[in-house]
Design a protein around this motif. Structure first.
Motif, PDB file in Angstrom:
ATOM      1  N   LEU A 150       0.823  -1.210   0.000  1.00 56.00           N
ATOM      2  CA  LEU A 150       0.000   0.000   0.000  1.00 56.00           C
ATOM      3  C   LEU A 150       0.859   1.263   0.000  1.00 56.00           C
ATOM      4  O   LEU A 150       0.517   2.251  -0.655  1.00 56.00           O
ATOM      5  CB  LEU A 150      -0.940   0.000   1.206  1.00 56.00           C
ATOM      6  N   LEU A 151       1.959   1.240   0.738  1.00 56.79           N
ATOM      7  CA  LEU A 151       2.841   2.407   0.779  1.00 56.79           C
ATOM      8  C   LEU A 151       3.531   2.621  -0.573  1.00 56.79           C
ATOM      9  O   LEU A 151       3.617   3.754  -1.055  1.00 56.79           O
ATOM     10  CB  LEU A 151       3.874   2.244   1.887  1.00 56.79           C
ATOM     11  N   ARG A 152       4.018   1.533  -1.168  1.00 58.19           N
ATOM     12  CA  ARG A 152       4.662   1.660  -2.486  1.00 58.19           C
ATOM     13  C   ARG A 152       3.661   2.182  -3.508  1.00 58.19           C
ATOM     14  O   ARG A 152       3.959   3.090  -4.288  1.00 58.19           O
ATOM     15  CB  ARG A 152       5.208   0.297  -2.950  1.00 58.19           C
ATOM     16  N   ARG A 153       2.462   1.608  -3.498  1.00 58.33           N
ATOM     17  CA  ARG A 153       1.430   2.021  -4.444  1.00 58.33           C
ATOM     18  C   ARG A 153       1.012   3.467  -4.200  1.00 58.33           C
ATOM     19  O   ARG A 153       0.866   4.263  -5.133  1.00 58.33           O
ATOM     20  CB  ARG A 153       0.219   1.100  -4.317  1.00 58.33           C
ATOM     21  N   GLY A 154       0.826   3.820  -2.915  1.00 53.89           N
ATOM     22  CA  GLY A 154       0.392   5.169  -2.581  1.00 53.89           C
ATOM     23  C   GLY A 154       1.374   6.230  -3.025  1.00 53.89           C
ATOM     24  O   GLY A 154       0.988   7.271  -3.567  1.00 53.89           O
ATOM     25  N   TRP A 155       2.654   5.977  -2.800  1.00 51.86           N
ATOM     26  CA  TRP A 155       3.686   6.932  -3.199  1.00 51.86           C
ATOM     27  C   TRP A 155       3.717   7.078  -4.718  1.00 51.86           C
ATOM     28  O   TRP A 155       3.801   8.186  -5.261  1.00 51.86           O
ATOM     29  CB  TRP A 155       5.038   6.474  -2.677  1.00 51.86           C
ATOM     30  N   ARG A 156       3.621   5.941  -5.419  1.00 52.56           N
ATOM     31  CA  ARG A 156       3.639   5.970  -6.882  1.00 52.56           C
ATOM     32  C   ARG A 156       2.439   6.742  -7.429  1.00 52.56           C
ATOM     33  O   ARG A 156       2.567   7.569  -8.331  1.00 52.56           O
ATOM     34  CB  ARG A 156       3.643   4.530  -7.419  1.00 52.56           C
ATOM     35  N   LEU A 157       1.254   6.489  -6.851  1.00 51.16           N
ATOM     36  CA  LEU A 157       0.044   7.157  -7.343  1.00 51.16           C
ATOM     37  C   LEU A 157       0.029   8.645  -7.008  1.00 51.16           C
ATOM     38  O   LEU A 157      -0.488   9.453  -7.785  1.00 51.16           O
ATOM     39  CB  LEU A 157      -1.201   6.487  -6.759  1.00 51.16           C
ATOM     40  N   MET A 158       0.583   9.008  -5.856  1.00 53.67           N
ATOM     41  CA  MET A 158       0.620  10.420  -5.492  1.00 53.67           C
ATOM     42  C   MET A 158       1.468  11.201  -6.504  1.00 53.67           C
ATOM     43  O   MET A 158       1.093  12.293  -6.943  1.00 53.67           O
ATOM     44  CB  MET A 158       1.174  10.616  -4.084  1.00 53.67           C
ATOM     45  N   ARG A 159       2.593  10.629  -6.896  1.00 51.16           N
ATOM     46  CA  ARG A 159       3.450  11.300  -7.879  1.00 51.16           C
ATOM     47  C   ARG A 159       2.804  11.348  -9.264  1.00 51.16           C
ATOM     48  O   ARG A 159       3.062  12.277 -10.038  1.00 51.16           O
ATOM     49  CB  ARG A 159       4.806  10.594  -7.963  1.00 51.16           C
ATOM     50  N   ALA A 160       1.961  10.351  -9.546  1.00 54.15           N
ATOM     51  CA  ALA A 160       1.356  10.264 -10.884  1.00 54.15           C
ATOM     52  C   ALA A 160      -0.022  10.904 -10.967  1.00 54.15           C
ATOM     53  O   ALA A 160      -0.623  10.932 -12.051  1.00 54.15           O
ATOM     54  CB  ALA A 160       1.260   8.795 -11.293  1.00 54.15           C
ATOM     55  N   GLU A 161      -0.553  11.445  -9.851  1.00 54.66           N
ATOM     56  CA  GLU A 161      -1.956  11.844  -9.835  1.00 54.66           C
ATOM     57  C   GLU A 161      -2.315  12.873 -10.904  1.00 54.66           C
ATOM     58  O   GLU A 161      -3.366  12.776 -11.543  1.00 54.66           O
ATOM     59  CB  GLU A 161      -2.361  12.364  -8.460  1.00 54.66           C
ATOM     60  N   ARG A 162      -1.493  13.871 -11.106  1.00 52.76           N
ATOM     61  CA  ARG A 162      -1.817  14.890 -12.099  1.00 52.76           C
ATOM     62  C   ARG A 162      -1.943  14.270 -13.492  1.00 52.76           C
ATOM     63  O   ARG A 162      -2.831  14.633 -14.274  1.00 52.76           O
ATOM     64  CB  ARG A 162      -0.761  15.997 -12.098  1.00 52.76           C
ATOM     65  N   SER A 163      -1.063  13.340 -13.811  1.00 55.71           N
ATOM     66  CA  SER A 163      -1.137  12.715 -15.133  1.00 55.71           C
ATOM     67  C   SER A 163      -2.345  11.784 -15.228  1.00 55.71           C
ATOM     68  O   SER A 163      -2.937  11.638 -16.304  1.00 55.71           O
ATOM     69  CB  SER A 163       0.158  11.950 -15.448  1.00 55.71           C
ATOM     70  N   ILE A 164      -2.734  11.167 -14.105  1.00 57.71           N
ATOM     71  CA  ILE A 164      -3.921  10.304 -14.089  1.00 57.71           C
ATOM     72  C   ILE A 164      -5.166  11.134 -14.394  1.00 57.71           C
ATOM     73  O   ILE A 164      -5.989  10.767 -15.240  1.00 57.71           O
ATOM     74  CB  ILE A 164      -4.068   9.587 -12.731  1.00 57.71           C
ATOM     75  N   VAL A 165      -5.301  12.272 -13.710  1.00 56.42           N
ATOM     76  CA  VAL A 165      -6.454  13.144 -13.946  1.00 56.42           C
ATOM     77  C   VAL A 165      -6.439  13.663 -15.380  1.00 56.42           C
ATOM     78  O   VAL A 165      -7.474  13.678 -16.056  1.00 56.42           O
ATOM     79  CB  VAL A 165      -6.470  14.312 -12.936  1.00 56.42           C
ATOM     80  N   SER A 166      -5.272  14.072 -15.854  1.00 55.37           N
ATOM     81  CA  SER A 166      -5.175  14.590 -17.230  1.00 55.37           C
ATOM     82  C   SER A 166      -5.602  13.544 -18.241  1.00 55.37           C
ATOM     83  O   SER A 166      -6.295  13.856 -19.226  1.00 55.37           O
ATOM     84  CB  SER A 166      -3.739  15.036 -17.529  1.00 55.37           C
ATOM     85  N   ARG A 167      -5.201  12.294 -18.019  1.00 53.96           N
ATOM     86  CA  ARG A 167      -5.599  11.224 -18.944  1.00 53.96           C
ATOM     87  C   ARG A 167      -7.109  11.031 -18.926  1.00 53.96           C
ATOM     88  O   ARG A 167      -7.738  10.909 -19.980  1.00 53.96           O
ATOM     89  CB  ARG A 167      -4.895   9.919 -18.584  1.00 53.96           C
ATOM     90  N   GLN A 168      -7.703  10.998 -17.734  1.00 58.64           N
ATOM     91  CA  GLN A 168      -9.137  10.772 -17.643  1.00 58.64           C
ATOM     92  C   GLN A 168      -9.922  11.908 -18.295  1.00 58.64           C
ATOM     93  O   GLN A 168     -10.939  11.673 -18.953  1.00 58.64           O
ATOM     94  CB  GLN A 168      -9.540  10.561 -16.186  1.00 58.64           C
ATOM     95  N   VAL A 169      -9.442  13.119 -18.139  1.00 56.99           N
ATOM     96  CA  VAL A 169     -10.086  14.265 -18.787  1.00 56.99           C
ATOM     97  C   VAL A 169      -9.936  14.157 -20.311  1.00 56.99           C
ATOM     98  O   VAL A 169     -10.878  14.421 -21.064  1.00 56.99           O
ATOM     99  CB  VAL A 169      -9.495  15.587 -18.261  1.00 56.99           C
ATOM    100  N   SER A 170      -8.756  13.731 -20.770  1.00 54.77           N
ATOM    101  CA  SER A 170      -8.529  13.603 -22.216  1.00 54.77           C
ATOM    102  C   SER A 170      -9.423  12.527 -22.832  1.00 54.77           C
ATOM    103  O   SER A 170      -9.735  12.581 -24.022  1.00 54.77           O
ATOM    104  CB  SER A 170      -7.054  13.284 -22.499  1.00 54.77           C
ATOM    105  N   LEU A 171      -9.854  11.570 -22.007  1.00 55.17           N
ATOM    106  CA  LEU A 171     -10.731  10.507 -22.491  1.00 55.17           C
ATOM    107  C   LEU A 171     -12.207  10.921 -22.482  1.00 55.17           C
ATOM    108  O   LEU A 171     -13.064  10.148 -22.908  1.00 55.17           O
ATOM    109  CB  LEU A 171     -10.535   9.248 -21.634  1.00 55.17           C
ATOM    110  N   GLY A 172     -12.482  12.134 -21.979  1.00 52.76           N
ATOM    111  CA  GLY A 172     -13.844  12.652 -22.069  1.00 52.76           C
ATOM    112  C   GLY A 172     -14.552  12.917 -20.762  1.00 52.76           C
ATOM    113  O   GLY A 172     -15.736  13.250 -20.761  1.00 52.76           O
ATOM    114  N   ALA A 173     -13.854  12.782 -19.626  1.00 51.96           N
ATOM    115  CA  ALA A 173     -14.474  13.039 -18.327  1.00 51.96           C
ATOM    116  C   ALA A 173     -14.301  14.503 -17.931  1.00 51.96           C
ATOM    117  O   ALA A 173     -13.240  15.092 -18.142  1.00 51.96           O
ATOM    118  CB  ALA A 173     -13.867  12.141 -17.257  1.00 51.96           C
TER     119      ALA A 173
END
Length: 199
Positions: A150-173
């Motif tokens: 959970l800690l490894r995943r959490g740290w990875r996702l925190m660093r990637a969050e902006r790109s995750i949101v950007s991708r979801q918006v680019s897909l139409g959300a």
């Protein structure tokens, strides 16, 4: 109504507060022994945040059946076991809309639009630190995975969050906070019922 956002952004809470029927897209994860599951680069961890860990085809068909008939069979998935433990029937009655929520919901925006079952697509954006805290406490409370994972995943996702949101918006959300999301869900639920229910 498709509701996406990074893991821990509050999708389940918003869906519950809306009062609308909810299809949990997390129940369409692949099982832990599936050989097609992607791995985190440079490790032996399964990448449960990669769209390849999820069965989009089955999820879309469930949405289409709900829209057409008002009910569908859906898997019951245990995140701690990484396995499907059963099946249940979801019925939405005569509601004009329902919510299909999950971290991969944006991946099927275009497919739902093409099938004529999309009412709206929303992406919750709460900020990386808030999301990290919510996600870690939730996953720890529910015993989803081991603490080191959970800690490894959490740290990875925190660093990637902006790109995750950007991708979801680019897909139409549409990016929004919790209050805007609830407002759009409420407005959709108050519209006259169409010939076909929409997700």
């Amino acid at each position: 109504m498709l509701l996406c956002g990074p893991s821990g952004s509050g999708k389940s809470l918003v869906a519950a507060r809306s009062g609308l029927p909810v299809l949990r897209l997390d129940d369409f994860y692949k099982e832990g022994d599936d050989p097609t599951l992607p791995l985190v680069a440079g490790s032996s961890d399964i990448d449960w945040d990669h769209p390849g860990s999820w069965d989009a085809d089955v999820a879309v068909e469930a949405i289409v059946r709900l829209c057409a008939t008002g009910s569908t069979q859906v898997p019951v998935y245990d995140l701690a076991l990484s396995a499907r433990t059963g099946e249940e029937t979801l019925r939405i009655g005569g509601t004009p809309v329902f919510i299909a929520e999950g971290v991969f919901a944006a991946e099927i925006v275009e497919r739902c639009r093409e099938r004529g079952v999309l009412a709206d697509a929303l992406c919750l954006d709460r900020g990386p630190i808030t999301t990290f805290r919510r996600r870690f406490l939730r996953d720890l409370r529910e015993g989803r995975k081991s603490v080191p994972f959970l800690l490894r995943r959490g740290w990875r996702l925190m660093r990637a969050e902006r790109s995750i949101v950007s991708r979801q918006v680019s897909l139409g959300a549409h990016p929004c906070d919790r209050e805007e999301a609830l407002g759009r869900l409420t407005a959709a639920a108050g519209r006259p019922a169409r010939q076909q229910t929409a997700a």
